[in-house]
Design an enzyme around this catalytic site. Structure first.
Site, PDB file in Angstrom:
ATOM      1  N   HIS A 206       0.800  -1.228   0.000  1.00  0.00           N
ATOM      2  CA  HIS A 206       0.000   0.000   0.000  1.00  0.00           C
ATOM      3  C   HIS A 206       0.828   1.272   0.000  1.00  0.00           C
ATOM      4  O   HIS A 206       0.301   2.355  -0.206  1.00  0.00           O
ATOM      5  CB  HIS A 206      -0.917   0.039   1.231  1.00  0.00           C
ATOM      6  CG  HIS A 206      -0.201   0.407   2.493  1.00  0.00           C
ATOM      7  ND1 HIS A 206       0.693  -0.422   3.101  1.00  0.00           N
ATOM      8  CD2 HIS A 206      -0.221   1.536   3.237  1.00  0.00           C
ATOM      9  CE1 HIS A 206       1.180   0.156   4.183  1.00  0.00           C
ATOM     10  NE2 HIS A 206       0.652   1.354   4.291  1.00  0.00           N
TER      11      HIS A 206
HETATM   12  N1  UDP Z   1      -3.899  -4.675   8.965  1.00  0.00           N
HETATM   13  C1  UDP Z   1      -5.179  -5.192   9.155  1.00  0.00           C
HETATM   14  N2  UDP Z   1      -5.866  -5.642   8.057  1.00  0.00           N
HETATM   15  C2  UDP Z   1      -5.334  -5.631   6.804  1.00  0.00           C
HETATM   16  C3  UDP Z   1      -4.025  -5.125   6.626  1.00  0.00           C
HETATM   17  C4  UDP Z   1      -3.341  -4.637   7.735  1.00  0.00           C
HETATM   18  O1  UDP Z   1      -5.674  -5.239  10.280  1.00  0.00           O
HETATM   19  O2  UDP Z   1      -6.016  -6.039   5.870  1.00  0.00           O
HETATM   20  C5  UDP Z   1      -3.185  -4.162  10.144  1.00  0.00           C
HETATM   21  C6  UDP Z   1      -1.835  -4.780  10.362  1.00  0.00           C
HETATM   22  O3  UDP Z   1      -1.951  -5.989  11.066  1.00  0.00           O
HETATM   23  C7  UDP Z   1      -1.109  -3.700  11.142  1.00  0.00           C
HETATM   24  C8  UDP Z   1      -1.686  -2.423  10.560  1.00  0.00           C
HETATM   25  O4  UDP Z   1      -2.917  -2.786   9.935  1.00  0.00           O
HETATM   26  O5  UDP Z   1      -1.432  -3.771  12.508  1.00  0.00           O
HETATM   27  C9  UDP Z   1      -0.712  -1.872   9.568  1.00  0.00           C
HETATM   28  O6  UDP Z   1      -1.275  -0.868   8.884  1.00  0.00           O
HETATM   29  P1  UDP Z   1      -0.719  -0.357   7.487  1.00  0.00           P
HETATM   30  O7  UDP Z   1       0.027  -1.453   6.823  1.00  0.00           O
HETATM   31  O8  UDP Z   1      -1.872   0.253   6.791  1.00  0.00           O
HETATM   32  O9  UDP Z   1       0.224   0.852   7.908  1.00  0.00           O
HETATM   33  P2  UDP Z   1       1.758   0.991   8.299  1.00  0.00           P
HETATM   34  O10 UDP Z   1       2.038   0.069   9.438  1.00  0.00           O
HETATM   35  O11 UDP Z   1       2.584   0.705   7.092  1.00  0.00           O
HETATM   36  O12 UDP Z   1       1.884   2.418   8.716  1.00  0.00           O
END
Ligand code: UDP
Length: 356
Positions: A206
């Site tokens: 993403h």
């Molecule tokens: N997550 C979730 N469902 C999904 C994809 C990710 O619950 O379909 C959770 C994942 O387990 C983690 C968080 O969302 O706790 C991560 O978010 P994201 O990847 O959007 O953001 P980043 O961590 O890169 O800032």
């Protein structure tokens, strides 16, 4: 501090807030949550409030689907009267999104102490909007809660020990959440049975640096298609990525599903053989649940995962992806290592906030 306004708006922040808000309640700290609306779909927002029992936001700003400048500016403007009205002792922000920066800036301009949870992380890649958000948020903050030693060292290199701030290494609140909800997820989620999953790789994509360029996105999909020929790949697809794949008719051979709630995500992580991701949170969760991770980026803020051999950085190159897959899929590692505070990060932060 006894009254805190928490400003959040994006998926990973809901998961972090679940850990910290529970501690605030236990300590009798009054918390008022402002949801900026940056993520707003049922499966990107509401599901987390319901499953994780996060206190209902006191204010909903519904600001989303705008350019970075417009979104941050609109949030800043909307937050000011709320903070003037709420008069909190401190404003808490998480991580590195536009909601984080807008919250920190709105509070700092009103001379309200800013508390940053997940401070000090750096990718040293200023092309990332997240890097800009975290550098500026750290500089505006009064209390910086750092998840790792490398985060502390990043701040020291930037001269933070000369500022009138508190720098605390508290560990990673995402580990608190992962440990706390792991058992509940076993009881509540049936995703493994529902999708008849056995041996599979879990992937998420993403990040803007991977979705902004069509060439980069195509390379990643090509790499995942190739791995899928060896081990089925499952991708809960972020709406931004799904739209681009549809718009440019990029051929996808692996299985995609809608974004899942946190309980389903925990079960997918636990049951997978390996994880491929450009997410910050998912890199660590792979480690928490004992899985090796291939990171679809050139750098990571979570350097200790790479240094200890749990994680390999491959960028978007399909050949590197394949090489890392071949190496990690047969590797055994000891994941029983304390890199992130072992589930006490929220407790350390909440106690510190109450005492100051
Ligand atoms: N997550 C979730 N469902 C999904 C994809 C990710 O619950 O379909 C959770 C994942 O387990 C983690 C968080 O969302 O706790 C991560 O978010 P994201 O990847 O959007 O953001 P980043 O961590 O890169 O800032």
């Amino acid at each position: 501090m006894r009254k805190i306004v928490t400003i959040l708006g994006a998926r990973p922040q809901f998961i972090k807030a679940a850990a910290v808000s529970r501690r605030f309640q236990q300590l009798g700290i009054e918390e008022r949550i402002v949801h900026t609306g940056q993520h707003f779909d049922q499966n990107m927002s509401s599901v987390f409030f319901e499953e994780l029992e996060i206190p209902r936001p006191a204010h909903q700003l519904a600001i989303h689907s705008l350019s970075h400048g417009a979104m941050t500016g609109r949030m800043l403007e909307a937050l000011e009267p709320i903070l003037l009205d709420e008069k909190p002792d401190g404003v808490l922000v998480y991580g590195d999104t536009n909601s984080t920066l807008a919250g920190a800036l709105a509070a700092a301009k009103l001379n309200i102490p800013v508390i940053h949870i997940e401070a000090g992380l750096r990718s040293f890649n200023n092309q990332m909007p997240e890097e800009i958000n975290r550098i500026l948020t750290d500089r505006l903050s009064k209390m910086l809660f750092c998840p790792t030693q490398s985060a502390i060292e990043n701040l020291q290199r930037e001269g933070f020990e000369h500022f009138a701030i508190d720098m605390v290494k508290n560990g990673d609140v995402m580990q608190d959440a992962a440990l706390f909800y792991a058992q509940k997820a076993e009881e509540k989620s049936d995703i493994i049975q529902r999708l008849s999953l056995k041996n599979f790789a879990l992937a998420t994509i993403h990040r803007q640096e991977n979705t902004d360029s069509l060439e980069v996105l195509k390379e990643i999909i090509e790499g995942l298609n190739a791995i899928h020929a060896q081990l089925p790949v499952l991708v809960p697809l972020h709406p931004r990525t799904r739209n681009l794949i549809a718009q440019y008719h990029i051929p996808v051979r692996f299985q995609t599903i809608e974004p899942v709630g946190y309980f389903d995500m925990i079960m997918l992580l636990k049951s997978s053989k390996i994880v491929l991701t450009d997410s910050g949170g998912v890199q660590k969760e792979a480690f928490f649940f004992g899985k090796h991770c291939i990171t679809l980026r050139k750098e990571t803020e979570w350097v200790e995962l790479v240094e200890n051999g749990y994680n390999m950085l491959v960028g978007s190159n399909p050949e590197k992806m394949q090489q890392a897959f071949d190496q990690l899929i047969t590797k055994t590692s000891d994941f029983n290592v304390n890199l992130y505070g072992s589930g006490h990060a929220a407790e350390v932060a909440a106690n510190y906030i109450l005492a100051h």
